[in-house]
Design an enzyme around this catalytic site. Structure first.
Site, short mmCIF file in Angstrom:
data_model
loop_
_atom_site.label_atom_id
_atom_site.label_comp_id
_atom_site.label_asym_id
_atom_site.label_seq_id
_atom_site.Cartn_x
_atom_site.Cartn_y
_atom_site.Cartn_z
N ARG A 78 0.90 -1.23 0.08
CA ARG A 78 -0.11 -0.02 0.00
C ARG A 78 0.97 1.16 0.06
NH1 ARG A 78 -3.79 0.36 4.64
NH2 ARG A 78 -1.75 0.02 5.68
N SER A 142 7.25 -5.17 6.85
CA SER A 142 6.74 -6.06 8.06
C SER A 142 7.47 -7.39 7.98
CB SER A 142 5.22 -6.43 7.86
OG SER A 142 4.75 -4.91 7.42
N ASP A 196 5.78 -3.13 11.10
CA ASP A 196 4.20 -2.76 10.99
C ASP A 196 3.69 -2.46 12.45
OD1 ASP A 196 4.61 -5.51 11.07
OD2 ASP A 196 2.85 -6.12 9.85
#
Ligand code: GLC
Length: 446
Positions: A78, A142, A196
């Site tokens: 994203r 992440s 994350d």
């Protein structure tokens, strides 16, 4: 179904329930083993918990400006533009989401990072953002990274099915910056790197001072919390502030009672012997655990009698979304070419999904309890736990089972622990971290 078969089915299901059961005693044992591993991890000793300093503390809520964030998680990338008003409010000004194709996860690192930069370029196009200025970008990556500073860190090892070559052991910020250079994008500067979980904690604590844990329950699972710098014995000289957020990498926690299904899953995985808690809890694996149970029951003639095994023979054919559909009352049967499924088979499938997902939620709850008890043994304060990820957000009943185990462990005081969804937390939090990093950089320059 005749009486004998019904008895055999009942026996199998109660056996299944017992091998997946997490008792209060198991949860207490997890907490004490967790504390031991946290202690060893912070001291730099051998531990299944990496306890990685993040080089950021909790935000003040006064950070301000417009920042870009890039979030590389488990299955998606994203790109986000986030506006911070300096009063604890963060708004998503623009966001684009891209699925990471399998060949990028398992190809070369250069290809993966080129693909990431293509996604950034598409984000600018899709959202009609003109390039009139230089942008600071915060990178949520992440995976377990040994951070050297707020904007550098080496990948320790891939998790969640990634194997892209030439990235392990390298600084991922340098790899991203090189890809930006290869594509001649000079207006983006990578200002910060964050896990994350750290983004999620920072995002929630921007407005909530009681937030002291960030948790991901999605494709993978992990958590972070603010630790006193004086307790991070393995890294002397981390700076003058009192606390720093530590990325636990709890997916690696290994002091757990595994069962035959866990062991089969682990042996066939891309990272054998690693990420044991993640393999028992996270969305990437729950469907596979359930599939292994289904295959065994079919082999024993206890499920879908007269149906060929082939529909379920492919590893990871059953996903956690399928389990979630079952828990919502609809079946996944059509996806596997099964028609006219009997009421008994439907009920059996529901039971398998319940048993597998309940253990996951209880283990996640016990791990949260361990970290809260580490910070506040007597539970004297309130704690907001910021949680992102589709298991927590979407799996019916998941949050309820987590709350149950917290209440079993802490009694009335369990109510002091608030489990709060932090939607898009990792991206928004990264932007806040970017704001802090950019501010510090400007301060150093002037
Ligand atoms: C995996 C990664 C970890 C990440 C988690 C959740 O466990 O190793 O860094 O936070 O997935 O996405």
């Amino acid at each position: 179904m005749n009486r004998d078969s019904a008895n055999m089915l009942d026996r199998f299901l109660s056996h299944l329930e017992s091998v997946f059961f997490i008792s209060l005693h198991d949860a207490q044992e997890i907490i004490s083993n967790f504390h031991q591993e946290m202690r060893h991890g912070l001291a730099g000793g051998e531990s299944s918990l990496k306890m990685i300093p993040s080089f950021v503390g909790r935000p003040k809520g006064t950070e301000k400006g417009k920042f870009l964030a890039l979030d590389l998680g488990g299955t998606n990338i994203r790109v986000l533009a986030v506006e911070l008003d300096g009063n604890g409010n963060a708004t998503l000004a623009a966001v684009s989401k891209f699925v990471i194709p399998q060949e990028m996860m398992s190809g070369t690192g250069d290809k993966l990072f080129d693909f990431i930069v293509d996604c950034i370029q598409l984000f600018f196009k899709e959202n009609n953002i003109g390039i009139q200025q230089a942008y600071d970008l915060a990178f949520t990556f992440s995976f377990p990274v040994e951070q050297g500073s707020i904007a550098s860190g080496k990948l320790i090892g891939w998790t969640k099915g990634f194997t892209a070559a030439g990235v392990e052991g390298k600084d991922v910020v340098a790899l991203l910056s090189e890809a930006l250079k290869r594509k001649e994008i000079g207006f983006i500067h990578v200002a910060a790197l964050a896990n994350d979980t750290v983004g999620t904690l920072v995002a929630k604590s921007y407005a909530d001072p009681y937030c002291d844990m960030g948790v991901i329950l999605g494709t993978g699972t992990n958590a972070c919390y603010p630790e006193k710098i004086a307790h991070i014995l393995k890294c002397p000289g981390l700076g003058a502030s009192e606390e720093m957020i530590v990325n636990i990498e709890w997916g690696g926690f290994s002091q757990l009672k595994t069962n035959i299904y866990d062991n089969v899953l682990d042996r066939a995985s891309l990272n054998v012997g690693k990420q044991l808690l993640e393999k028992m809890v996270s969305g990437m694996y729950l469907g596979e655990i359930a599939r292994l149970v289904i295959v065994e029951m079919m082999e024993q003639g206890l499920l879908f009698r007269g149906t060929s095994l082939s529909a379920f023979s492919k590893g990871y054919a059953l996903t956690t979304e399928h389990l979630s559909m079952t828990a919502q009352g609809s079946g996944f049967f059509a996806d596997f070419g099964l028609r006219d499924v009997s009421a008994t088979d439907r009920q059996t499938i529901r039971e398998i999904c319940r048993i597998v997902s309940t253990r996951s939620a209880k283990l996640a709850g016990a791990a949260i309890a361990a970290v809260v008890a580490w910070m506040d043994a007597k539970l004297e304060s309130d704690h907001t736990i910021a949680i992102d990820g589709s298991l927590f957000e979407k799996y019916p009943g998941f949050k309820g089972y987590m709350i149950d185990i917290l209440n079993d462990l802490f009694g009335d005081r369990g109510a002091r622990i608030k489990l709060d969804l932090a939607k898009d937390g990792s991206g928004i939090g990264a932007a806040i971290i970017g704001a802090v990093a950019a501010f510090n950089r400007r301060r150093m320059i002037t």
